[in-house]
Design an enzyme around this catalytic site. Structure first.
Site, mmCIF file in Angstrom:
data_model
loop_
_atom_site.group_PDB
_atom_site.id
_atom_site.type_symbol
_atom_site.label_atom_id
_atom_site.label_comp_id
_atom_site.label_asym_id
_atom_site.label_seq_id
_atom_site.Cartn_x
_atom_site.Cartn_y
_atom_site.Cartn_z
ATOM 1 N N VAL A 75 0.334 -3.509 52.633
ATOM 2 C CA VAL A 75 -0.714 -3.084 51.689
ATOM 3 C C VAL A 75 -0.701 -1.550 51.669
ATOM 4 O O VAL A 75 -0.865 -0.908 52.712
ATOM 5 C CB VAL A 75 -2.097 -3.604 52.120
ATOM 6 C CG1 VAL A 75 -3.164 -3.193 51.107
ATOM 7 C CG2 VAL A 75 -2.061 -5.123 52.271
ATOM 8 N N VAL A 77 -1.728 2.089 49.297
ATOM 9 C CA VAL A 77 -2.273 2.811 48.136
ATOM 10 C C VAL A 77 -1.861 4.278 48.298
ATOM 11 O O VAL A 77 -2.031 4.868 49.384
ATOM 12 C CB VAL A 77 -3.812 2.672 48.050
ATOM 13 C CG1 VAL A 77 -4.371 3.548 46.928
ATOM 14 C CG2 VAL A 77 -4.199 1.212 47.819
ATOM 15 N N GLY A 85 -11.220 2.238 45.651
ATOM 16 C CA GLY A 85 -11.376 0.800 45.441
ATOM 17 C C GLY A 85 -10.103 0.054 45.071
ATOM 18 O O GLY A 85 -10.139 -1.150 44.820
ATOM 19 N N PRO A 109 -4.497 1.172 62.095
ATOM 20 C CA PRO A 109 -5.855 1.721 62.143
ATOM 21 C C PRO A 109 -6.366 2.071 60.745
ATOM 22 O O PRO A 109 -7.536 1.863 60.427
ATOM 23 C CB PRO A 109 -5.714 2.972 63.015
ATOM 24 C CG PRO A 109 -4.532 2.687 63.884
ATOM 25 C CD PRO A 109 -3.592 1.873 63.033
ATOM 26 N N TYR A 115 -9.850 -4.207 55.743
ATOM 27 C CA TYR A 115 -9.800 -5.648 56.036
ATOM 28 C C TYR A 115 -11.147 -6.145 56.557
ATOM 29 O O TYR A 115 -11.598 -7.229 56.191
ATOM 30 C CB TYR A 115 -8.671 -5.956 57.023
ATOM 31 C CG TYR A 115 -7.310 -5.557 56.484
ATOM 32 C CD1 TYR A 115 -6.904 -5.962 55.219
ATOM 33 C CD2 TYR A 115 -6.447 -4.750 57.222
ATOM 34 C CE1 TYR A 115 -5.679 -5.574 54.698
ATOM 35 C CE2 TYR A 115 -5.215 -4.359 56.717
ATOM 36 C CZ TYR A 115 -4.842 -4.772 55.449
ATOM 37 O OH TYR A 115 -3.627 -4.391 54.931
HETATM 38 C C1 LIG Z 1 -5.489 0.986 53.901
HETATM 39 C C2 LIG Z 1 -5.385 1.368 52.426
HETATM 40 C C3 LIG Z 1 -4.473 0.364 51.721
HETATM 41 C C4 LIG Z 1 -6.798 1.346 51.791
HETATM 42 O O1 LIG Z 1 -6.659 1.538 50.387
HETATM 43 P P1 LIG Z 1 -7.835 2.216 49.542
HETATM 44 O O2 LIG Z 1 -7.520 2.036 48.118
HETATM 45 O O3 LIG Z 1 -8.043 3.597 50.000
HETATM 46 O O4 LIG Z 1 -9.087 1.321 49.965
HETATM 47 P P2 LIG Z 1 -10.434 1.133 49.135
HETATM 48 O O5 LIG Z 1 -10.777 2.381 48.414
HETATM 49 O O6 LIG Z 1 -10.323 -0.104 48.312
HETATM 50 O O7 LIG Z 1 -11.488 0.906 50.302
HETATM 51 C C5 LIG Z 1 -12.279 -0.270 50.362
HETATM 52 C C6 LIG Z 1 -13.087 -0.208 51.638
HETATM 53 O O8 LIG Z 1 -12.228 -0.295 52.775
HETATM 54 C C7 LIG Z 1 -12.724 0.568 53.800
HETATM 55 N N1 LIG Z 1 -11.766 1.662 54.039
HETATM 56 C C8 LIG Z 1 -10.702 1.989 53.268
HETATM 57 N N2 LIG Z 1 -10.011 3.032 53.818
HETATM 58 C C9 LIG Z 1 -10.652 3.331 54.958
HETATM 59 C C10 LIG Z 1 -10.426 4.306 55.968
HETATM 60 N N3 LIG Z 1 -9.381 5.167 55.931
HETATM 61 N N4 LIG Z 1 -11.295 4.355 57.008
HETATM 62 C C11 LIG Z 1 -12.321 3.495 57.079
HETATM 63 N N5 LIG Z 1 -12.593 2.557 56.136
HETATM 64 C C12 LIG Z 1 -11.764 2.473 55.096
HETATM 65 C C13 LIG Z 1 -14.062 1.087 53.327
HETATM 66 O O9 LIG Z 1 -15.047 0.125 53.688
HETATM 67 C C14 LIG Z 1 -13.863 1.095 51.826
HETATM 68 O O10 LIG Z 1 -15.031 1.043 51.103
HETATM 69 P P3 LIG Z 1 -15.801 2.429 50.727
HETATM 70 O O11 LIG Z 1 -14.794 3.385 50.185
HETATM 71 O O12 LIG Z 1 -16.810 1.992 49.724
HETATM 72 O O13 LIG Z 1 -16.381 2.926 52.021
HETATM 73 C C15 LIG Z 1 -4.835 2.818 52.272
HETATM 74 O O14 LIG Z 1 -5.605 3.677 53.080
HETATM 75 C C16 LIG Z 1 -3.373 2.955 52.674
HETATM 76 O O15 LIG Z 1 -2.482 2.705 51.883
HETATM 77 N N6 LIG Z 1 -3.124 3.401 53.931
HETATM 78 C C17 LIG Z 1 -1.764 3.628 54.421
HETATM 79 C C18 LIG Z 1 -1.003 2.334 54.565
HETATM 80 C C19 LIG Z 1 -1.662 1.378 55.545
HETATM 81 O O16 LIG Z 1 -1.972 1.729 56.673
HETATM 82 N N7 LIG Z 1 -1.861 0.106 55.082
HETATM 83 C C20 LIG Z 1 -2.576 -0.915 55.845
HETATM 84 C C21 LIG Z 1 -1.731 -1.605 56.850
HETATM 85 S S1 LIG Z 1 -0.595 -2.780 56.187
#
Ligand SMILES: CC(C)(COP(=O)(O)OP(=O)(O)OC[C@H]1O[C@@H](n2cnc3c(N)ncnc32)[C@H](O)[C@@H]1OP(=O)(O)O)[C@@H](O)C(=O)NCCC(=O)NCCS
Length: 133
Positions: A75, A77, A85, A109, A115
């Site tokens: 996953v 972004v 979102g 992390p 999740y």
């Molecule tokens: C993890 C990842 C996919 C999240 O994508 P994103 O589009 O930023 O997530 P969202 O904006 O939909 O966040 C939804 C909710 O998840 C939680 N969240 C997302 N990123 C977070 C972070 N870095 N720290 C804490 N909570 C987080 C929050 O509850 C958030 O809601 P809020 O923004 O209203 O507080 C993105 O940070 C990423 O690509 N990270 C690097 C790759 C990775 O580690 N992937 C996951 C492991 S497979």
């Protein structure tokens, strides 16, 4: 960027080069071999990608038998589009409407918050990682 500017696509195709760029941008140490990246898309049961202005900005997939178990993986972004979102929207498209399918995820992390916000809870798991020679 407005939420409406994001286009979500379910299923292939997802161009390997675009996927490789996205993985590099989020720091995934994945092969950039197009055949490898293509296999990751084509071997998954469910694939969702997010696009802004023709650029791939988000990706999620699940490997599954389609009825009982599924493994969510890779996953991502793009950093310029995080916390808007997109990760949540990708994940909802992966898990919703799948009946009794039990989903597991091997998270980092960075992914934990996302999740947990979707209802994933801690559970026992064992991993064997590939040997790198
Ligand atoms: C993890 C990842 C996919 C999240 O994508 P994103 O589009 O930023 O997530 P969202 O904006 O939909 O966040 C939804 C909710 O998840 C939680 N969240 C997302 N990123 C977070 C972070 N870095 N720290 C804490 N909570 C987080 C929050 O509850 C958030 O809601 P809020 O923004 O209203 O507080 C993105 O940070 C990423 O690509 N990270 C690097 C790759 C990775 O580690 N992937 C996951 C492991 S497979």
């Amino acid at each position: 960027m407005l939420a409406t500017d994001v286009i979500y696509q379910e299923g292939p195709p997802v161009e390997p080069a675009a996927l490789g760029r996205l993985f590099a941008a989020v720091g995934f140490k994945r092969s950039q071999d197009p055949a490898h990246l293509l296999a990751m898309v084509e071997g998954a049961r469910w694939v969702v990608s997010a696009w802004v202005g023709g650029e791939l900005v988000g990706f999620a997939r699940a490997i599954s038998d389609g009825v009982s178990n599924a493994y969510v993986s890779t996953v991502a972004v793009h950093p310029e589009h995080q916390r808007r979102g997109i990760g949540r929207a990708l994940m909802l498209r992966i898990v919703e409407g799948r009946g009794d399918v039990k989903f597991v995820v091997h998270t980092s992390p960075a992914g934990e918050g996302l999740y947990r916000s979707l209802g994933f809870v801690d559970a026992s798991a064992m991993l064997v990682l590939p040997r790198r020679s």
